[in-house]
Scaffold this active site. Structure first.
Site, PDB file in Angstrom:
ATOM      1  N   SER A 183     -10.148  58.844 -14.161  1.00 15.94           N
ATOM      2  CA  SER A 183      -9.317  59.560 -15.147  1.00 15.94           C
ATOM      3  C   SER A 183      -9.360  58.859 -16.500  1.00 15.94           C
ATOM      4  O   SER A 183      -9.498  59.500 -17.543  1.00 15.94           O
ATOM      5  CB  SER A 183      -7.851  59.561 -14.704  1.00 15.94           C
ATOM      6  OG  SER A 183      -7.638  60.473 -13.689  1.00 15.94           O
ATOM      7  N   ARG A 203     -11.079  59.944 -20.289  1.00 11.28           N
ATOM      8  CA  ARG A 203     -10.275  59.920 -21.514  1.00 11.28           C
ATOM      9  C   ARG A 203     -10.871  58.968 -22.544  1.00 11.28           C
ATOM     10  O   ARG A 203     -10.821  59.223 -23.742  1.00 11.28           O
ATOM     11  CB  ARG A 203      -8.834  59.511 -21.177  1.00 11.28           C
ATOM     12  CG  ARG A 203      -8.060  60.644 -20.472  1.00 11.28           C
ATOM     13  CD  ARG A 203      -6.864  60.077 -19.717  1.00 11.28           C
ATOM     14  NE  ARG A 203      -5.988  61.075 -19.149  1.00 11.28           N
ATOM     15  CZ  ARG A 203      -6.225  61.786 -18.041  1.00 11.28           C
ATOM     16  NH1 ARG A 203      -7.368  61.617 -17.381  1.00 11.28           N
ATOM     17  NH2 ARG A 203      -5.351  62.661 -17.596  1.00 11.28           N
ATOM     18  N   GLY A 256     -14.026  68.359 -13.226  1.00  9.54           N
ATOM     19  CA  GLY A 256     -12.901  69.232 -13.581  1.00  9.54           C
ATOM     20  C   GLY A 256     -12.067  68.652 -14.710  1.00  9.54           C
ATOM     21  O   GLY A 256     -11.517  69.386 -15.536  1.00  9.54           O
ATOM     22  N   ARG A 313     -13.541  77.222 -10.003  1.00  6.72           N
ATOM     23  CA  ARG A 313     -12.204  76.693 -10.343  1.00  6.72           C
ATOM     24  C   ARG A 313     -11.725  77.279 -11.660  1.00  6.72           C
ATOM     25  O   ARG A 313     -12.335  77.074 -12.708  1.00  6.72           O
ATOM     26  CB  ARG A 313     -12.258  75.160 -10.426  1.00  6.72           C
ATOM     27  CG  ARG A 313     -12.657  74.527  -9.117  1.00  6.72           C
ATOM     28  CD  ARG A 313     -12.812  73.027  -9.242  1.00  6.72           C
ATOM     29  NE  ARG A 313     -11.546  72.358  -9.509  1.00  6.72           N
ATOM     30  CZ  ARG A 313     -11.440  71.071  -9.828  1.00  6.72           C
ATOM     31  NH1 ARG A 313     -12.530  70.329  -9.937  1.00  6.72           N
ATOM     32  NH2 ARG A 313     -10.251  70.540 -10.037  1.00  6.72           N
ATOM     33  N   SER A 346       0.672  68.962 -14.090  1.00  7.06           N
ATOM     34  CA  SER A 346      -0.773  68.755 -14.156  1.00  7.06           C
ATOM     35  C   SER A 346      -1.093  67.870 -15.346  1.00  7.06           C
ATOM     36  O   SER A 346      -0.892  68.257 -16.497  1.00  7.06           O
ATOM     37  CB  SER A 346      -1.517  70.080 -14.289  1.00  7.06           C
ATOM     38  OG  SER A 346      -2.859  69.830 -14.676  1.00  7.06           O
ATOM     39  N   GLN A 391      -3.985  67.102 -16.261  1.00  8.49           N
ATOM     40  CA  GLN A 391      -5.132  67.661 -16.983  1.00  8.49           C
ATOM     41  C   GLN A 391      -4.660  68.655 -18.029  1.00  8.49           C
ATOM     42  O   GLN A 391      -5.107  68.620 -19.181  1.00  8.49           O
ATOM     43  CB  GLN A 391      -6.093  68.334 -15.997  1.00  8.49           C
ATOM     44  CG  GLN A 391      -6.756  67.333 -15.067  1.00  8.49           C
ATOM     45  CD  GLN A 391      -7.803  67.956 -14.169  1.00  8.49           C
ATOM     46  OE1 GLN A 391      -7.896  69.176 -14.066  1.00  8.49           O
ATOM     47  NE2 GLN A 391      -8.583  67.133 -13.520  1.00  8.49           N
ATOM     48  N   ASP A 410      -4.590  63.144  -5.397  1.00 13.03           N
ATOM     49  CA  ASP A 410      -5.986  62.952  -4.974  1.00 13.03           C
ATOM     50  C   ASP A 410      -6.095  62.131  -3.686  1.00 13.03           C
ATOM     51  O   ASP A 410      -7.175  62.035  -3.096  1.00 13.03           O
ATOM     52  CB  ASP A 410      -6.799  62.280  -6.089  1.00 13.03           C
ATOM     53  CG  ASP A 410      -6.924  63.189  -7.311  1.00 13.03           C
ATOM     54  OD1 ASP A 410      -6.823  64.423  -7.153  1.00 13.03           O
ATOM     55  OD2 ASP A 410      -7.117  62.665  -8.421  1.00 13.03           O
ATOM     56  N   LYS A 438      -8.641  72.048  -6.224  1.00 14.27           N
ATOM     57  CA  LYS A 438      -9.444  70.846  -6.519  1.00 14.27           C
ATOM     58  C   LYS A 438     -10.933  71.128  -6.301  1.00 14.27           C
ATOM     59  O   LYS A 438     -11.341  72.264  -6.222  1.00 14.27           O
ATOM     60  CB  LYS A 438      -8.937  69.674  -5.681  1.00 14.27           C
ATOM     61  CG  LYS A 438      -7.477  69.307  -5.961  1.00 14.27           C
ATOM     62  CD  LYS A 438      -7.271  68.887  -7.403  1.00 14.27           C
ATOM     63  CE  LYS A 438      -5.815  68.614  -7.731  1.00 14.27           C
ATOM     64  NZ  LYS A 438      -5.592  68.423  -9.167  1.00 14.27           N
TER      65      LYS A 438
HETATM   66  C1  S3P Z   1      -6.500  64.222 -13.233  1.00 11.61           C
HETATM   67  C2  S3P Z   1      -5.356  64.857 -12.857  1.00 11.61           C
HETATM   68  C3  S3P Z   1      -5.182  65.494 -11.544  1.00 11.61           C
HETATM   69  C4  S3P Z   1      -6.181  64.976 -10.528  1.00 11.61           C
HETATM   70  C5  S3P Z   1      -7.572  64.917 -11.076  1.00 11.61           C
HETATM   71  C6  S3P Z   1      -7.628  64.027 -12.316  1.00 11.61           C
HETATM   72  C7  S3P Z   1      -6.586  63.672 -14.594  1.00 11.61           C
HETATM   73  O1  S3P Z   1      -5.341  66.877 -11.721  1.00 11.61           O
HETATM   74  O2  S3P Z   1      -6.175  65.776  -9.363  1.00 11.61           O
HETATM   75  O3  S3P Z   1      -8.451  64.387 -10.105  1.00 11.61           O
HETATM   76  O4  S3P Z   1      -7.479  62.863 -14.861  1.00 11.61           O
HETATM   77  O5  S3P Z   1      -5.759  64.049 -15.424  1.00 11.61           O
HETATM   78  P1  S3P Z   1      -4.067  67.772 -12.150  1.00 11.61           P
HETATM   79  O6  S3P Z   1      -3.162  66.908 -12.932  1.00 11.61           O
HETATM   80  O7  S3P Z   1      -4.555  68.916 -12.937  1.00 11.61           O
HETATM   81  O8  S3P Z   1      -3.433  68.169 -10.850  1.00 11.61           O
END
Ligand code: S3P
Length: 435
Positions: free
Chosen positions: A23, A27, A97, A126, A170, A172, A319, A346
């Site tokens: 993650s 970023r 994703g 997705r 979320s 993300q 996760d 996912k």
């Molecule tokens: C992530 C947030 C999670 C996680 C993904 C990575 C991130 O997804 O499942 O593997 O890096 O922000 P969501 O927050 O959309 O559930």
């Protein structure tokens, strides 16, 4: 697809360093590209997913030094194009994703330019509606295939800040909107139903953006520029979880993973393991790694009991739910996972793929609408069988851990998927057996 066999193992023992956080690496690539001047990234994750992010930022004009298609140096340099300087491009996100959901937030507010984001067959299944809808409310010019499916097309537009209440927690979606907020007029307020991982907030603040939390809201103000400077990537607790889990279920094991990111929005797995009776010792390191708490985690075999997992705990271990479901097979009694319908969105529908994997190995597990129920067999755990990874890295690693803890060994069909987040996984797991 090739299968890889994982045989029942003796005790797992040793000390390993956790691979870098996925993650935070995604970023780091994006913020480096959005920044003014050069950003140095120490310990960027060298995996398929995070290489997709480096390729993506290079496509829009950022200069990436220290990485090729197949290798990433311990220290990367990214020269950014600035918040509003991304060049138009077609971007292949691969299986990532996080890249698919975060990058549109940055691109949507560019003065001009056109981008198409597409990915592999899993990405194409997705939906991106969770980011497209609020971005449109901010004024973004964005479209996708019916059902909210990629490819996603974005044309640069003027954005305005909004107040957005996330329908489900979320990180993300939150991060996408915070990135968009940097180039929107006024302030952007994202309200979370439950706290999700806050790496973006920490990293944006460290890069000089004005980000603050007010109760359940995260607020970002419009900015002219950000400058991350130096980013240090801690180890990934989501990857470490597979090794810690293996130690908890293989008799007489004693494994320590060092350099693990211990951000409280990510450590739900440790609380659950402790609740199940696992022997977990956390030793925080002095200071912090790149604005994130880090430390070492020791996991030793113990007799486990089932537990209930739901509510606000879910985003802190989303996760890790596949590997938790495997651990539950080795616990006495029932483990109930609820409020986790997100698992269906996912890399695969992880309620379906986890149930299929565990059932194939002889476990007693049932899917529910929003989670699953595992009827644990106590120390007996799983017998053996074939696990199909279905292209999902976390299912592949679940299969491998199941194999070393099983009675009869497990074949994993599609082990290569592990390289999406943890390319050295097989080597690390077998190094714990070499005693
Ligand atoms: C992530 C947030 C999670 C996680 C993904 C990575 C991130 O997804 O499942 O593997 O890096 O922000 P969501 O927050 O959309 O559930």
């Amino acid at each position: 697809m090739a299968t890889t066999r994982f045989d029942a193992s003796g005790p797992l023992q040793g000390t390993l360093h956790a691979p870098a956080d996925k993650s935070i690496s995604h970023r780091a690539a994006l913020l480096g590209a959005m920044g003014d001047g050069e950003t140095t990234v120490e310990g960027y994750l060298d995996s398929a997913d995070t290489r997709s992010s480096l390729a993506a930022v290079a496509k829009v004009g950022a200069k990436v030094e220290g990485a090729s298609r197949d290798a990433v140096a311990p220290e990367l340099r990214i020269t950014g194009v600035g918040l509003r300087g991304a060049a138009g491009a077609r971007i292949d996100v691969g299986n990532a994703g996080t890249l698919m959901r975060l990058m549109p937030g940055w691109l949507a507010g560019q003065a001009e330019g056109e981008w198409t984001l597409d990915g592999d067959s899993s990405i194409r299944r997705r939906s991106v509606d969770r980011v497209a809808d609020p971005l449109r409310q901010m004024g973004a010019d964005i479209d996708h295939e019916s059902g909210g499916l990629p490819p996603l097309r974005i044309r640069g537009a003027s954005l305005r800040g909004i107040i957005y209440e996330l329908p489900v927690a979320s990180a993300q979606v939150k991060s996408c909107l915070l990135f968009a907020g940097l180039s929107a007029e006024g302030e952007t307020r994202v309200v979370e139903p439950e706290p999700s991982r806050d790496h973006s907030e920490r990293m944006l603040a460290a890069a000089g953006a004005s980000v603050r939390r007010e109760g359940a809201a995260v607020i970002v103000e419009s900015a002219d520029a950000i400058a991350p400077g130096r980013i240090v990537v801690p180890g990934d607790i989501s990857s470490a979880a597979f090794l810690l889990a293996a130690a908890a279920i293989v008799p007489e094991s004693d494994v320590t993973v060092e350099g693990v990111g211990l951000n409280p929005t990510r450590t739900g797995i440790l609380s659950v393991l402790e609740r199940m009776g696992a022997s977990i010792e956390v030793v925080p390191d002095d200071g912090v790694g790149g604005g994130e708490p880090i430390g070492s985690v020791r996991s030793r075999f113990a007799d486990l009991v089932g537990t209930e997992i739901g509510g606000p705990e879910i985003p802190t271990l989303i996760d890790e739910l596949p590997i938790i479901a495997l651990i539950a097979c080795f616990a006495e009694g029932e483990t109930v996972i609820r409020d986790a319908a997100e698992l269906r969105r996912k890399e695969t529908d992880r309620i379906a793929t986890v149930v299929a994997a565990l059932t194939a190995m002889g476990a007693n597990v049932e899917p529910t609408e929003d989670g699953l129920v595992v009827h644990g067999g106590g120390g007996g755990g799983v017998g053996g069988g074939t696990v199909r990874a279905e292209g999902d890295h976390r299912i592949a690693m679940l299969g491998a851990v199941a194999g070393v803890a099983s009675a009869d060994g497990v074949e994993v069909d599609g082990m290569a998927a592990a390289a999406v987040s943890y390319p050295g996984f097989e080597g690390d797991l077998s190094s714990l057996q070499a005693w």
